[in-house]
Structure formats: structure tokens, C-alpha cells
Design a protein around this motif. Structure first.
Motif, PDB file in Angstrom:
ATOM      1  N   SER A 102       0.843  -1.199   0.000  1.00 28.79           N
ATOM      2  CA  SER A 102       0.000   0.000   0.000  1.00 28.79           C
ATOM      3  C   SER A 102       0.877   1.248   0.000  1.00 28.79           C
ATOM      4  N   LYS A 162      -5.360  -6.480  -5.497  1.00 21.29           N
ATOM      5  CA  LYS A 162      -3.910  -6.356  -5.692  1.00 21.29           C
ATOM      6  C   LYS A 162      -3.372  -7.596  -6.396  1.00 21.29           C
ATOM      7  N   THR A 188       1.452  -6.165  -8.914  1.00 19.52           N
ATOM      8  CA  THR A 188       1.195  -4.853  -8.312  1.00 19.52           C
ATOM      9  C   THR A 188       2.362  -4.478  -7.408  1.00 19.52           C
TER      10      THR A 188
END
Lengths: 419, 419
Positions: B331, B367, B371
Motif C-alpha cells: 500500500s 492487488k 502490483t
């Protein structure tokens, strides 16, 4: 049975494309028991192709040809094949229909070049290409098999698997060739040869061949022998010999079967439910990248510290400034503190550390380029060794990293399981 | 001028090794203006080698031969060359001395096989192999040049650059090909082609050729043009074109001239007197190993942390558990904390961090595999971006690592010097 491969394509001759097709075909043919004794790459040129075909005709039982077909190529290959096999191009209905269906499926318009793909030499058996438009072609000419395939790798591979290999096996009733590979690390090709000379000389009695396949800081030893397809005794013989070989190279041979050192070490840790962390100076993260190149390594690898500077060695890993000052960064004392330090910091079963002179600069009389200290810390304490690697920086780093992993492997082996 | 390549080696014929040597030699010979019209791979077999040599003698002006010379190879190649060139093996003192020095330097014992490496055919000019024991051999036979080199790629490449190519150019007075390479990262071959199409179409006016040489996550663009040796105008023309190309690919093209991204970034840091540290999750130490592959990197690189587990992210890098729980390890929030964390911890000008799903497992709807979050922290704060790389683990890792280095390069560029 002798086979040979002809690749037609300027892109290989100008060095634009690496010829991986020949590599694939050679491997498959050998596994089938057909010995490949020549691979030839020629230009998209009539004379040249004819010469190569005539040459192969004299030498071989089977000739595999790739390239020079396909919609964007001029038709030199196809017409030259017709000339060599004294035949003519005819339209092949099933192929045409297949191509038309393909284009209908993609909702695309067929162009002239695509209609031409359905034209095949009259004397060949067309082989269905499920991955593209140009069909394969199977010729039997004066007792020799010629197979022509497109050069697009996945089309060629599809044709090989579905059409060519089964037909060749049927045609030649081939014997299978069985391989067993033993992986070694830390010993040079010639030292291994010297060490196992007597044993290797005996292999011919069992018709076993030994091949040396060196890489960076590691050598693959491949044992192979011909036999009938699925002959269990041969597999057992080869495995027995592989075990003998392992025993002759203790601490260097690390696997029967093609596996990388990070894979093998990872497997050992996983089975024992143990973990490892790394503190790298001269290897600068290469051990970490080798370990994490294996999928699932997070199960046994929490992470590491690359301590390139002394500040990080002291501040993060807890190396004593005194030891750094008295013995220098490339020393038994410092590398052992690094290994213990990272093990504590990451709270792992094992800690690996490296500190050395990768070069080209930084060498001294006492510690020349290629001097590398490696330490492994475990529940029973820390052990370290000094190694001498080469003179070239990049290979020194890889050499040191693999040597460290092998050092860990040996420490794991000598430590009773489940302490 | 016609050239031809002969590779001797069972390892290629059994499909164990891909013949990348021929690809390299073909490219270099073409750049020299020598047209390669055949590449032949033959077995370590006397008859076969003799046939290939005789065939090449008829067709070509220059014949490059590799393989069959290493210490564990039987001496078939060397003795067959003697037979073909009607000469005998003699001991070559300078070579012997060089080998002895090498072994002394490594503190290793010389074995018989190594003494044999100093035996060369009397009629050849031995070429010094600076990367190994077996020397290259230069023959002139009935008006045709034959050059024999070891098959180990870095030894062959060294001989080509230092000995063979210069001699061939001198011998055949080939027109020089001047070339300039522009290095790019982060853009695919076909996207580049599309972006620069109009400009590329104009190149033919200046007789300039453009070649795409793709690697992992990077593409080399080579501009080349024939000319007379040392023609300054051509160099200037090519450099002007290279600058135009750089301008057409902002943020992707990173260097005129063959330099790696770690080299270029390292140079920038050195000039600015700045430093960088790395916090790697999905790249698992690969950025560190790229940076430290450059000699002298310790001047601007104190080290890094590979934080594969969340414990290390929190415990060592000071990532907040709350962010890990709310947003997950992959993230924006976490990767930015990692970058700032490592920058503080190592007290550097810059901090790089990566966190992503390298695959093949661990992907989710939100995700997917490939990614990758990358963050760069500097004096002006931290910036991050999400990238989508491929599906294959190893290339994903390299792709992410190079993308991170290029991200850092761009951040350095947009930051005024000497803050």
C-alpha cells in the motif's frame, strides 16, 4: 539414429535473435534417443538452403528445418523445398479450411499471404499447426526424414509435441536417453575432474556418459545413458551412480536433480521449521535476492541488513567498534559479530554474514581482492571461514553469495534436527 | 566480406546450453561490416570438425570458431586444428607464464590440464586471453582467416573485443560502423516504436539504422551508420540524433552510451555528494545488489534493510502496525513509511522502498500479481507510485528494482542540486 537441425533466418545471422528453437529441438530429439550431430543456420537464400539440405541428406536419418515460412516471409523456403524434393506446390484444402476458420473466429479479413499459407509441396504430409497458419511439412526423401516447421517458437513447439516427436519415435523405434544431474557448488570443473577421475573412468563399463556443465561458482554433472523407453533398471543404475558421485564430492555436491542452492536450502529450512536472516557486506544484498528469488521464501526468511558501511555494522548489527579498529571489517571477529547480530535482531534460527574485498579496488597485501570472510550463526554458536574467490567483481559477489548458502547448508546438516 | 561461425560442443547439440556465443559474434561481425552467412554447431568429433572447416574454407573470408578448448575437454579440437592446418602443437612460453602467474595469484596448484592449455599450434598467432587459461588462436590458411576461441562467454567476449575484432577490421579494411546507444527503462519495445515512429522514419535520409535491443525491463536503442574510420562528422550526427531520441522519451531514456541504471544513478549521487539507502520488500535485496554491483558504491550507499516480514517492517523500519492492518503491506501508506524509515535509520539523502506482489502466489482481486508500490523519500518529503509489472516472479523482481532506481533518478533530477 542421427539427426540434424537447419534453421533458416537472417535475424539469427545478423545477431538480432538468439536461436532458442534449435536448443529446444536438440533437447527433445536427444530425449527421444536421436543424436543431434549438427545444427546449421543459413540465410534466406536458395543456393544456401539447397547446399545445407544436400549436406544433411548425406549425413543424417532425420533433418528438422525451422524458419522461412509464415506470412511475412517471401516464399523462398517453400519453393526451395519444392525444388529440392522435386515436387510442386498444391493447395491443401484442410489447411485452407483451418485458416479460414481461424480468421472467422478472430473476425478478421484473410489476405493473399494467408491463402498462400495453404499451399504445400505435393510430396509432403502436411502437419496441422494448431497455433498458427503455416502448416508443418513431413517429407521422406531417399530414406531420410525432413520436417519443415515455422520459426515462431510456440508454433514449432506445438508441432513438435503433437505431430513431429510421436511420428519420429514411431518411425525410428528409438531408444530413450535417461539423464540424471548432480549439482555442485564451490569446486572448479578441473578439480572435480581430478577428484573423480578413477570413478569416471569406470562409467563406460555401464555405457554411461558424464558431462560437465559449469556455471558461476557451480558445476552441473550430468550422467546419461541410452535405453528402451521407461526402462526402470537404467533409471535405478543412474540414480545409484549419482549417489556415488554425491559421496565422492562431500560438502560440494548438494543435489541430485536440477535444483538451485537457494531452492535446496529453502527446502531444508522449511522441513525443519527453521528460519534464516542475512547480514551482507561484500555480497551487498545478493544472498537476500537469491533466497527471495524462491516463491514462498517469506515462510523462512524475515529479511536482512545490507551493512555496507561500518556505521551500519556497529549501529544496526551491534559489531564492536574495537574489533573494527583492531581487525578491520574483513575479519573473522567482525563477520562473526555480524552473523550473531542479525540472528538476534531478526530472531531467526540461523544468521549468515559476509565481509570481503569484492574488488577491483580495496585489496591489500594481507587481504587481496577476492578475500571473503563468511560466518554462520546458529543455536550452537557461530562458525566462520575465509574463502578466496576470483578477481572479477561481479562473479566474486555471486561466488561469495553461493558459497555462503552452501556454508549454511553444511551447518544445517551437521546440526541435529529439532534442537 | 563473408564471415561464418563454427561452434564446437556437445552441450549445445544435446540442448543443455543455448548458443548465445554465436549471437554475440554475429552481432559484432555485422557491426564490423562482415556479413555472417552461416552458423554451424558440430560435435567434439574429428571428422565432423574437419568437414565443417573445409566447407567454411570454400565459402568464407573469415571463420570464427568457439568451444572445445576448456581444461576438461579432450584435446580433439586443438589436435584437429593442427591436422587441418598441417601444423603441430608447441609450448607457448608467454601463455604458460601467464597461466602460472594466474595460479600464483589465486594461491592454487597448477595441474597437468593447465599446462596443456599453454600448448598451441605452431602456425597460429596466439591471442592473449585475459579472462582465462586457454589462449585464442589466429590462423591464416589459403587466404582465409580462422580464429579459434574458448567457449566460455566472458573469455570469448574478452578475446573478441581486445584481439579479434581489431585484427579483423585491420585485415579487411572494413568500413567502420559508428554507433551510439540510448538506454531506456520502463517502456516496452513496441510502445517506444509507436512513440518515435515519425522520427525513426526520417533516419534513412541520413543512412542511419535504428536497432531495438530489449532486455529485462529495459530497451537499448542503437543508432548506427557506416563511415570511414574516425569520421568525426558521423559521430556528431549520431550524437545529435541520440539527443533528439532522449528528448522524445523523457523519463524513460536515461543515458546516451551503454551504461547501466545503477551506474548512472550512482554517478548522479556521487556528483551531488548525496547518499541513498533502500528498504526492500518484494524486491528482496535486488536493488541493493544492483547498487553494490558498481565498484565504489560504498561512497554513496551505506546499506539497506530487506524487510520481508511485517515484524521487520514495524520493528526495524518503524512502519505503523495500524497502517499495515488497515491498508496491508502492499500500500501507499506502508511503502512511504518504509522509505522515510530507512532514510532516517541510515541517515541518507534519499530512501527507496518497494512493496508488491511478485507472484506467482499472493495475488488478490484488488492487488493482483505484479502490483508494486514504490516510494522515494528525500529532503522535500516522500513520493510514491503504484506500478503494474508482469506475471513471472523473477522478471517482476528485476523490473520492480530497475523501476525503483529510475524513479529515484527522476526524483534526483527534479530536486535542485545542493539543497
Amino acid at each position: 539414429m542421427l539427426a540434424e537441425i537447419i534453421t533458416i533466418g537472417d535475424e539469427i545471422l545478423v545477431g538480432q535473435t538468439v536461436d532458442t528453437n534449435s536448443n529446444y529441438m536438440a533437447r527433445e530429439l536427444n530425449l527421444l534417443g536421436l543424436q543431434v550431430h549438427q545444427i546449421t543456420t543459413v540465410a534466406d537464400d536458395r543456393e544456401h538452403i539447397l547446399h545445407a539440405l544436400a549436406d544433411a541428406q548425406k549425413r543424417s536419418d532425420a533433418v528438422l528445418i525451422t524458419g522461412g515460412l509464415g506470412p511475412t516471409k517471401d516464399d523462398i523456403t517453400r519453393s526451395t523445398l519444392c525444388e529440392f524434393f522435386e515436387t510442386r506446390l498444391i493447395n491443401h484444402e484442410p489447411t485452407l479450411k483451418r485458416i479460414q476458420d481461424m480468421f472467422r473466429a478472430f473476425g478478421k479479413e484473410m489476405m493473399d499471404v494467408h491463402y498462400q499459407q495453404a499451399m504445400v509441396p505435393e510430396s509432403c504430409v502436411p502437419l496441422e499447426n494448431q497455433k498458427g497458419t503455416a502448416p508443418g511439412m513431413w517429407f521422406e526423401h531417399q530414406g531420410v526424414i525432413f520436417v519443415s516447421m515455422p520459426g515462431v517458437p510456440r508454433e514449432m513447439m506445438g508441432l513438435m509435441q503433437q505431430e513431429v516427436l510421436p511420428r519420429l519415435q514411431k518411425k525410428f523405434q528409438t531408444r530413450e536417453i535417461a539423464h540424471v544431474t548432480v549439482m555442485t557448488q564451490g569446486m572448479g570443473e578441473s578439480s572435480i575432474a581430478e577428484r573423480i577421475e578413477e570413478w569416471a573412468d569406470q562409467l563406460s563399463r555401464d555405457e554411461i556418459k558424464l558431462a560437465y556443465l559449469p556455471g558461476t561458482a557451480m558445476v552441473k554433472l550430468r550422467l546419461s545413458r541410452y535405453g528402451n523407453p521407461g526402462d526402470q533398471q537404467i533409471r535405478e543404475l543412474l540414480n545409484r551412480k549419482a549417489k556415488e558421485l554425491m559421496a565422492l564430492l562431500p560438502s560440494y555436491a548438494y543435489s541430485i536433480g536440477e535444483r538451485s542452492l537457494p531452492e535446496v536450502v529453502g527446502e531444508m529450512l522449511r522441513t525443519r521449521g527453521e528460519t534464516v536472516a542475512t547480514a551482507e557486506s561484500c555480497t551487498g544484498g545478493t544472498i537476500a535476492s537469491l533466497i527471495t528469488s524462491i516463491s514462498g521464501s517469506s515462510d523462512y526468511y524475515p529479511g536482512s541488513v545490507v551493512s555496507y558501511s561500518n556505521e551500519v555494522k556497529v549501529g544496526t548489527l551491534g559489531v564492536s567498534q574495537v574489533n573494527l579498529d583492531t581487525h578491520g571489517a574483513v575479519s573473522k571477529q567482525v563477520v562473526e559479530e555480524m552473523a550473531s547480530g542479525i540472528r538476534q535482531m531478526m530472531n531467526t534460527t540461523w544468521g549468515i554474514a559476509t565481509s570481503g574485498v569484492a574488488g577491483p579496488n580495496g585489496g591489500t597485501e594481507e587481504k587481496p581482492v577476492g578475500t571473503v570472510w563468511i560466518a554462520v550463526a546458529g543455536e550452537e554458536g557461530v562458525r566462520s571461514k575465509v574463502f578466496r574467490v576470483g578477481a572479477e567483481r561481479k562473479s566474486n559477489i555471486m561466488r561469495s553469495a553461493l558459497t555462503a548458502l552452501n556454508f549454511l547448508r553444511l551447518e544445517i546438516l551437521r546440526t541435529p534436527f529439532g534442537n
